[in-house]
Structures are given as structure tokens and as C-alpha cells.
Scaffold this active site. Structure first.
Site, PDB file in Angstrom:
ATOM      1  N   CYS A 167      76.690  32.656  70.567  1.00 13.86           N
ATOM      2  CA  CYS A 167      77.680  31.312  70.426  1.00 13.86           C
ATOM      3  C   CYS A 167      77.388  30.385  71.636  1.00 13.86           C
ATOM      4  O   CYS A 167      78.448  29.286  71.721  1.00 13.86           O
ATOM      5  CB  CYS A 167      79.118  31.734  70.264  1.00 13.86           C
ATOM      6  SG  CYS A 167      79.106  32.856  68.667  1.00 13.86           S
ATOM      7  N   LYS A 236      89.808  35.301  68.073  1.00 17.23           N
ATOM      8  CA  LYS A 236      88.914  35.948  67.274  1.00 17.23           C
ATOM      9  C   LYS A 236      88.114  37.256  67.884  1.00 17.23           C
ATOM     10  O   LYS A 236      87.787  37.095  69.053  1.00 17.23           O
ATOM     11  CB  LYS A 236      87.689  34.706  67.003  1.00 17.23           C
ATOM     12  CG  LYS A 236      86.519  35.300  66.285  1.00 17.23           C
ATOM     13  CD  LYS A 236      85.494  33.926  66.242  1.00 17.23           C
ATOM     14  CE  LYS A 236      84.111  34.495  65.619  1.00 17.23           C
ATOM     15  NZ  LYS A 236      83.241  33.116  65.449  1.00 17.23           N
ATOM     16  N   LYS A 289      91.022  36.110  63.325  1.00 21.79           N
ATOM     17  CA  LYS A 289      89.854  36.357  62.485  1.00 21.79           C
ATOM     18  C   LYS A 289      89.660  37.600  63.115  1.00 21.79           C
ATOM     19  O   LYS A 289      89.534  37.818  64.374  1.00 21.79           O
ATOM     20  CB  LYS A 289      88.886  35.431  62.768  1.00 21.79           C
ATOM     21  CG  LYS A 289      87.792  35.623  61.951  1.00 21.79           C
ATOM     22  CD  LYS A 289      86.568  34.506  62.091  1.00 21.79           C
ATOM     23  CE  LYS A 289      85.403  34.717  61.367  1.00 21.79           C
ATOM     24  NZ  LYS A 289      84.118  33.614  61.515  1.00 21.79           N
TER      25      LYS A 289
END
Ligand SMILES: [Zn+2]
Length: 365
Positions: A167, A236, A289
């Protein structure tokens, strides 16, 4: 008042009696006495569960179509819709189909979609993420020309565009690799700006780099995009439940894992600190998440901060229910309603789910 010893002696005596008429009459005496005691109950919560109408009257949590956001995967590489094998019912869309798909979502009553892009080419700078004619930028223009009212949220991350699938920008030292924070944030800012310029209503950074919300907010404001919202993937977690998504978004890391930037799933207080930082930096909506294994985090975040809170019911959670339903182990519709209600009861204002269209239809029936 009987002593505990006396009660225990009675119980022992009773259980030692032979089975026969005497025992039966004793049992019936006991039953009468129990009924008598019960009549003195003031609180009988079951009164309000007697019928569907009564249950409806006192139901605390109601799902509505407006709770749900539909994720869409747009691919530059496709001419036709391609089913995602690990996620039955989910498709990668070619560019020419994305506006129609968005229109279908709007027609069933949904208010928002969350866009993920799959570029033709990947490289070490994730240049497709912020290209003027990148996949998300083109998809935004197509959607906005067909359904201007639909809220377009864009995933802001680099993993789909990086050849290595991480990422952020990486540096490899011998055996070790590092995901460089500030260098990655620079590219995320460029990506968010280019999404805003292409019509995104809300940008949703999902990378978990430090300081990216503040950097994106500052850059958006400086370029006149002060009305573009930020939905931060604030907490997350590094989760096994993302597995099927990586096939859908074609973004599995080629080496290592994501635990140096996504959160350790054992940590709750750290999630609150992450959320607090993102609020300070200017996040409008906080996202947790995955969803179901993190209800405690969702609850704490919603209670503590009182900000609009979203939850992403992720691919693995979706695939588990699909697989169980496929085997006849549970009813998909009933399971999905229970899961979504649990997420909302735990504090979710917004639920991102692959069932969004089905839910819209089910809720109307
Ligand atoms: Zn990513």
C-alpha cells in the site's frame, strides 16, 4: 428461612426416592408451588415478544436502504463483466459498464458506491493511481455524467497500482523490506487530489500510513476542494478476512505482509488512538475494517467520538456466509439481515457491503 444445609438435605432425599406415584405427586406439588411463585413476577420481558406486531413496536434497530454502500471494482483490462470466483455474485466491471452498474445501484435506492480500480499496468510509483486518465478518474467521470446525485466514494490506496502490491512505496534492504511512510503519503495526496478533480464526493484512504489524513485534508483545501469529504479507514486491521478481496482487486502483496502498517487485531485501545488522530487531522467519517469480528471496536469508537462511523463488511466475511448458504448450513437472507442489524446496533451509521443491492431489494419487500 431454611439453611443451605437443610435445602441440600431435601434435594438429596428427593433424588434418593424410588420412581413411583409418590414421586409424581411430589413433583406436581413442586410445580404448583413454582407457578405460584412465578405469579409474583412483576417483570416479564416476554410480554413484548408475543407477536410480530409487538416485537415490531419495540424493535430498537431498523435497517434502511440508506445504511448501505456498494463497492464496485472497475478494471481497465476487461471488455466484459468477470465474476470473482472467491466471491459469488461479485463482478469486476469493464469501464464501459461502470456507469450502468452505478445507475442500477441508484435505481434500487442506494445512495453511494465505493470505487476500486484495477489498472492495465502497475509500476513502482503506482502512477496509475493518480494518472489524469487513470481507471478511477475515468470511472468517476462516467458515473457522474450518468448519475450526478449518487455519492461517489473512492478508495485511495496504492496497492492495486504498485507492481509489488503493497500500500506504499517500498525499500528493500537485503532480506528486509520497508514501507516508507512519508514518501507513500506524498503519492496518496496526489491520488486523492486527482480523484477530487475527477468528481469524487468523498475520498477514502485505506492505506494506514501515519499522517495521511492531515496531508490529504490540507492539499484538498489548498486546491479548492474543501467540500470533498474524507472517509478514513481509521482502524484497519491486518486480517485474514481480506483474502477474497485480493483476487477481486488483484492486489496481493508479492512479498511480506501488511502487518507493519495495518493494525494488530489484538489491539483495541490502539484503535481508539488511531481514530483520535484521524479526527484531529480532519476525517469526516471513521471506518472500522473488518466488521463482525470487530464489533467491540465499532461500539467503542461510536460511543467515544460520536462521529459518523462506517464499517466495512469485508470479502472473507461475505464469502463465509455464501459458502455456508451454498452448503445448506444457513439461510443467506436471514443471516445477512442478522449480521447487518448487529453492525448497526453496535454503532455503524454506514455499512459497506457486497450485499447492498440485495439488501435494498429485501428491505423493500
Ligand atoms: Zn492498499
Amino acid at each position: 428461612m431454611q439453611t443451605l444445609k437443610a435445602v441440600l438435605r431435601q434435594v438429596r432425599d428427593r433424588s434418593a426416592r424410588p420412581i413411583g406415584d409418590h414421586t409424581c405427586s411430589l413433583a406436581s406439588n413442586n410445580a404448583t408451588r413454582t407457578l405460584h411463585d412465578m405469579r409474583r413476577l412483576v417483570h416479564r420481558p416476554r410480554r413484548l415478544r408475543r407477536s410480530a406486531a409487538l416485537r415490531n413496536l419495540v424493535r430498537e434497530t431498523h435497517l434502511t436502504i440508506h445504511d448501505f454502500v456498494l463497492p464496485l471494482f472497475v478494471s481497465e483490462k476487461l471488455d466484459e463483466r468477470r465474476p470473482v470466483a472467491s466471491m459469488p455474485g461479485v463482478f469486476q466491471l469493464p469501464m464501459k459498464a461502470v456507469a450502468d452498474e452505478a445507475r442500477r445501484a441508484q435505481d434500487v435506492g442506494l445512495e453511494a458506491v465505493l470505487l476500486f480500480g484495477i489498472p492495465e499496468h502497475k509500476d513502482e510509483e503506482a502512477s496509475g493511481a493518480y494518472a489524469e486518465n487513470g481507471v478511477i478518474q475515468e470511472a468517476l467521470r462516467a458515473i457522474k455524467s450518468k448519475c450526478p446525485e449518487l455519492v461517489a466514494i473512492t478508495d485511495v490506496c496504492l496497492c492495486e497500482y504498485m507492481s509489488h502490491g503493497h500500500c506504499g512505496v517500498t525499500r528493500i534492504d537485503g532480506e528486509h523490506f520497508h514501507v516508507l511512510n512519508d514518501e507513500s503519503v506524498e503519492l496518496l495526496v496526489k491520488t486523492a487530489l486527482s480523484h477530487a478533480a475527477s468528481g469524487a464526493d468523498i475520498v477514502a484512504p485505506s492505506d494506514m500510513m501515519d499522517g495521511r489524513i492531515g496531508a490529504i485534508r490540507g492539499a484538498l483545501d489548498a486546491r479548492g476542494f474543501d467540500q470533498t469529504g474524507i472517509m478514513s479507514y481509521a482502524a484497519k486491521f491486518a486480517s485474514v478476512f481480506y483474502g477474497p478481496f485480493r483476487e477481486a482487486a488483484e492486489s496481493p502483496p508479492q512479498f511480506g505482509d501488511r502487518r507493519s502498517y495495518q493494525m494488530d487485531f489484538a489491539n483495541g485501545n490502539e484503535a481508539l488512538r488511531e481514530v483520535a488522530l484521524d479526527i484531529e487531522e480532519g476525517a469526516d467519517i471513521l471506518m472500522i475494517k473488518p466488521a463482525l469480528p470487530y464489533l467491540d471496536i465499532l461500539w467503542r469508537v461510536r460511543e467515544r467520538f460520536g462521529k459518523p462511523t462506517a464499517v466495512y463488511h469485508v470479502s472473507g466475511e461475505y464469502a463465509m456466509v455464501k459458502a455456508a448458504a451454498d452448503k445448506g448450513l444457513l439461510d443467506e437472507h436471514t443471516a445477512v439481515i442478522e449480521i447487518m442489524t448487529a453492525l448497526k446496533r453496535a454503532g455503524a451509521d454506514i455499512i459497506v457491503t457486497y450485499w447492498a443491492c440485495e439488501l435494498a431489494k429485501w428491505l423493500r419487500e
